[in-house]
Design an enzyme around this catalytic site. Structure first.
Site, PDB file in Angstrom:
ATOM      1  N   ASP A 141      -6.230   5.011  -5.505  1.00  0.00           N
ATOM      2  CA  ASP A 141      -6.831   5.720  -4.372  1.00  0.00           C
ATOM      3  C   ASP A 141      -7.057   7.206  -4.703  1.00  0.00           C
ATOM      4  OD1 ASP A 141      -7.789   6.072  -1.801  1.00  0.00           O
ATOM      5  OD2 ASP A 141      -6.070   5.112  -0.844  1.00  0.00           O
ATOM      6  N   ASP A 178     -12.800   2.321   4.775  1.00  0.00           N
ATOM      7  CA  ASP A 178     -11.618   2.171   5.630  1.00  0.00           C
ATOM      8  C   ASP A 178     -12.007   1.529   6.964  1.00  0.00           C
ATOM      9  OD1 ASP A 178      -9.683   3.037   3.930  1.00  0.00           O
ATOM     10  OD2 ASP A 178      -9.563   5.078   4.704  1.00  0.00           O
ATOM     11  N   ASP A 187       0.840  -1.197   0.000  1.00  0.00           N
ATOM     12  CA  ASP A 187       0.000   0.000   0.000  1.00  0.00           C
ATOM     13  C   ASP A 187       0.877   1.249   0.000  1.00  0.00           C
ATOM     14  OD1 ASP A 187      -2.305   1.888   1.154  1.00  0.00           O
ATOM     15  OD2 ASP A 187      -3.286   0.023   0.603  1.00  0.00           O
TER      16      ASP A 187
HETATM   17  C1  GLA Z   1      -6.758   5.557   2.089  1.00  0.00           C
HETATM   18  C2  GLA Z   1      -7.224   4.140   1.792  1.00  0.00           C
HETATM   19  C3  GLA Z   1      -6.501   3.185   2.704  1.00  0.00           C
HETATM   20  C4  GLA Z   1      -5.022   3.309   2.511  1.00  0.00           C
HETATM   21  C5  GLA Z   1      -4.600   4.744   2.756  1.00  0.00           C
HETATM   22  C6  GLA Z   1      -3.146   4.952   2.421  1.00  0.00           C
HETATM   23  O1  GLA Z   1      -7.219   5.983   3.308  1.00  0.00           O
HETATM   24  O2  GLA Z   1      -8.596   4.034   1.924  1.00  0.00           O
HETATM   25  O3  GLA Z   1      -6.923   1.872   2.444  1.00  0.00           O
HETATM   26  O4  GLA Z   1      -4.682   2.918   1.212  1.00  0.00           O
HETATM   27  O5  GLA Z   1      -5.357   5.649   1.973  1.00  0.00           O
HETATM   28  O6  GLA Z   1      -2.758   6.249   2.607  1.00  0.00           O
END
Ligand code: GLA
Length: 727
Positions: free
Chosen positions: A474, A544, A362
């Site tokens: 994202d 999230d 990520d």
């Molecule tokens: C967002 C996404 C999370 C993660 C963060 C990383 O909040 O929803 O799953 O990828 O960004 O900064």
């Protein structure tokens, strides 16, 4: 043939169970007559308006017996005496706002239309009707597109406004839908929320106040979803008239309903006119986003299943639309920014042992990003942090038996980045003003090709540099301080929409350049969970918030329009990082099964017992994969009624009714709990079934009308699966 035209005047669209009819009157006005249950062919034009009835203060065309303020206009326009919610408002070259669209021509086409630069349902099995209207005074044409997918009772609509005059015209409002319903008392169900609390179900009566859901954030947003259900006041999961209205769009939107002074209900939907203006040059056109309608007279369950199938088969695209998706582990909640290659490889090693198939790295691998203040826009690998090249890391992960996926946030930029230092004008900022920051970042002006090309080239380089099979796309803030250096003063009102068109163009380019990569959409979780994004990326990180109990409401709300296959769902640790709740690992697994199922935790910190449990879950998830992902979905017990039942429950049923899987999740454990039965749906009433392989046989009709006894576990948030199989 789903579309019939009688004497060039009556347009009837039939789907398997529904019918939509329009009618052109003597002056050429296109009226809506009917949308509802299929009733065989009949001329329903008498329903368009009450003849010879014009109420006071409702203007009428000279010498005519109707007023646009009382008729069901298929394309409602501002300025012609229709004082209700309208779909279209334009300014002619001479500054007038009048517009009188009348019938010009029509066409029936094989296959479903597509929309240039915009997402849309697709498929050769679809059919298309195009009715072209033309303004009485000027050469402005309105091409009304209707797409029909009979099997799913899905009718789509879009409007193309074509300027054939030799001067500019301006749109102040260009919505995709006007829908006048037959007389009744209706509710509107909408899905509101916030970050980590997306798509909360809310139902309100449509009254003489305007009921509006909208976004002005440059994204469909966490706050409101661009999907509503308008239904009879007593409609429920199994009964009653329900109309689904879903926009195939990811930007600013509005869906509004009102009961007018004559107690008729109108619904409009499309791009939010707030902050919107669009100039159409001579010989150019403007295309509205598509709206997807489903009508059901068997309540919401039927309606949801129509959307689910249509989204799965005729909206999502690419290799992964119907293929089994890999079980992934994402390192975000496991490490946040604090990782290096060795840490990730250790996680991958443990994950591989229990059956995980894909490792997703990520946020935090690029530029010098160790927190969220820096490096967005610098899509090159931090080789110090990754202890070498990306290719090397991916090889190490692959050697552990896992595929590799990676995170990007292509639409945003940090001020602390090479990209910003080189191109400070690439992001939205108003000259002479300090922009609003959100998560310390700014948004790139995706309406500009140069900006998109830069990001595209950077991403391509990364994606070509290693064996990457998954991308998480994202988008972690919303738009404000809009100003585009490339647009003249009078076109600044086009930015929100041009931004969306730019994002779609970039998505189209990237996804078609890498057809073997699985793309997952994300916007701080489910901030852009809409039909538009699903056209490019077949799954979305739902929220999230991965707490299994909060997820009951989030996934419940999401399920009204979006199939299980599209919902990113992961097992994370307890206490949950967001709300500190502790839930059984089995419950976290069961809830994530009804999504894409994956892990989001530091697996190296799990006990052997926990790893064994997850290993079991992966086997079980794969065992039920087809049933869950392709079955008909039924919401059985709502998470909003803990006073009526101690459980939230839902079910998937194989299309041939031979098999079903029910999941129940109990709320907090209590003393002296009375046992409960649960009624299921979708089985064959005349066939016998067993539950979890038991010796007892139950008639399908008995399970649906009488129910079966649920097992009670004296544990808070316990969950159970009941596998129902036909004998
Ligand atoms: C967002 C996404 C999370 C993660 C963060 C990383 O909040 O929803 O799953 O990828 O960004 O900064």
């Amino acid at each position: 043939m789903a579309i019939t035209v009688n004497e060039g005047k009556i347009f009837t669209i039939n789907t398997k169970n529904t019918m939509y009819q329009m009618y052109v009157n003597e002056e050429g006005v296109l009226f809506h007559s009917y949308y509802g249950a299929k009733i065989g062919y009949s001329d329903l034009s008498y329903l368009s308006y009450k003849r010879n009835w014009i109420a006071a203060f409702s203007p009428n065309p000279r010498g005519k017996d109707y007023s646009h303020n009382q008729t069901k206009d298929e394309l409602s326009v501002f300025g012609n005496g229709d004082f209700r919610l309208t779909a279209l408002s334009l300014v002619n070259h001479d500054g007038t706002t009048a517009c009188e669209p009348v019938y010009y021509s029509h066409q029936i086409l094989n296959g479903k239309y597509s929309l240039e630069g915009l997402p849309a349902f697709y498929g050769d099995e679809g059919e298309t009707l195009v009715i072209t209207l033309k303004d009485k005074a000027y050469d402005i044409y309105f091409h009304m597109y209707y797409g029909v997918f009979s099997e799913y009772d899905l009718i789509t609509k879009a409007l193309v406004i074509e300027n054939k005059t030799d001067k500019q015209i301006k749109l102040n409002k260009a919505l995709s839908l006007t829908l006048d319903l037959s007389k009744g008392t209706y509710d509107i169900i909408h899905f509101h929320g916030a970050h980590a609390r997306e798509r909360m179900y809310e139902r309100t009566r449509i009254t003489h106040l305007k009921s509006t859901v909208s976004s002005n954030r440059g994204a469909s947003s966490h706050l409101q979803n661009p999907f509503v259900i308008v239904c009879d006041k007593d409609a429920n999961e199994e009964h009653g008239n329900a109309y689904g209205v879903g926009l195939v769009y990811s930007g600013n939107f509005v869906i509004s309903a009102e009961r007018d002074q004559y107690d008729l209900t109108r619904v409009v939907a499309g791009i939010n006119p707030e902050g919107f203006e669009f100039t159409i040059e001579p010989n150019d056109s403007f295309t509205t986003p598509e709206v997807a309608l489903v009508y059901s007279n068997e309540g919401f369950g039927k309606l949801s299943n129509c959307y689910h199938k249509a989204v799965r088969n005729n909206l999502c695209r690419g290799k992964f639309k119907n293929a089994r998706r890999p079980v992934l582990i994402n390192n975000w909640e496991g490490t946040y920014f604090d990782f290096n290659a060795d840490k990730l490889v250790n996680m991958a090693r443990d994950a591989s042992k229990i059956g995980v198939e894909l490792f997703v790295m990520d946020d935090g691998w690029f530029g010098h990003r160790d927190d969220d203040f820096t490096s967005l826009g610098d899509w090159f690998v931090n080789e110090e942090k990754l202890q070498g090249t990306l290719e090397n890391l991916v090889k190490r992960i692959n050697a552990e038996g896992l595929d590799f996926g990676i995170w990007f946030e292509p639409e945003c930029i940090s001020e602390d980045s090479v990209l910003y230092r080189e191109h400070p004008d690439y992001c939205f900022k108003i000259p002479n003003r300090d922009p609003q920051m959100s998560r310390n970042q700014l948004v790139l002006d995706m309406s500009r090709k140069e900006v998109r090309d830069n990001i595209y080239n950077q991403m391509v380089k990364v994606l070509n540099s290693a064996n990457i099979t998954y991308v998480k796309w994202d988008f972690n803030r919303n738009l404000c301080d809009l100003y585009s250096v490339e647009l003249p003063r009078e076109r600044q009102g086009e930015i929100y929409h041009r931004y969306m068109l730019g994002v779609y163009e970039l998505l189209e380019r990237i996804t078609s350049s890498f057809p073997d990569i699985l793309f997952e959409s994300c916007s701080g979780g489910g901030g852009r969970f809409d039909l538009g994004m699903l056209y490019y990326m077949p799954q979305v990180w739902t929220s999230d918030n991965s707490d299994a109990i909060d997820r009951l409401k989030i996934q419940y709300g999401t399920s009204f329009a979006y199939p299980v296959r599209t919902m990113g769902a992961h097992v994370s640790v307890c206490p949950n990082h967001g709300n500190a709740r502790v839930t059984p690992l089995s419950t976290r697994g069961n809830v994530a099964y009804f999504g894409t199922y994956g892990l989001e935790l530091d697996i190296t910190k799990m006990t052997e017992e926990e790893k064994e449990e997850v290993k079991r879950q992966i086997v079980e998830f794969k065992q039920y994969y087809d049933l869950i992902q392709y079955g008909d979905y039924y919401r059985l017990l709502s998470p909003y009624t803990p006073d009526e039942s101690r459980y939230c429950a839902w079910e998937v049923v194989k299309e041939d009714k031979s098999e079903a899987l029910v999941c129940t999740v109990a709320y907090e454990a209590k003393c002296t709990v009375p046992p409960e039965t649960l009624k299921v749906r979708g089985l064959d009433p005349d066939k016998f079934y067993r539950i979890n392989g038991s010796s007892e046989a139950y008639l399908g009709g008995a399970l649906m009308n009488g129910g079966f006894w649920l097992d009670y576990d004296h544990v808070s948030y316990a969950s159970r699966l009941y596998h129902i199989t036909q004998i």
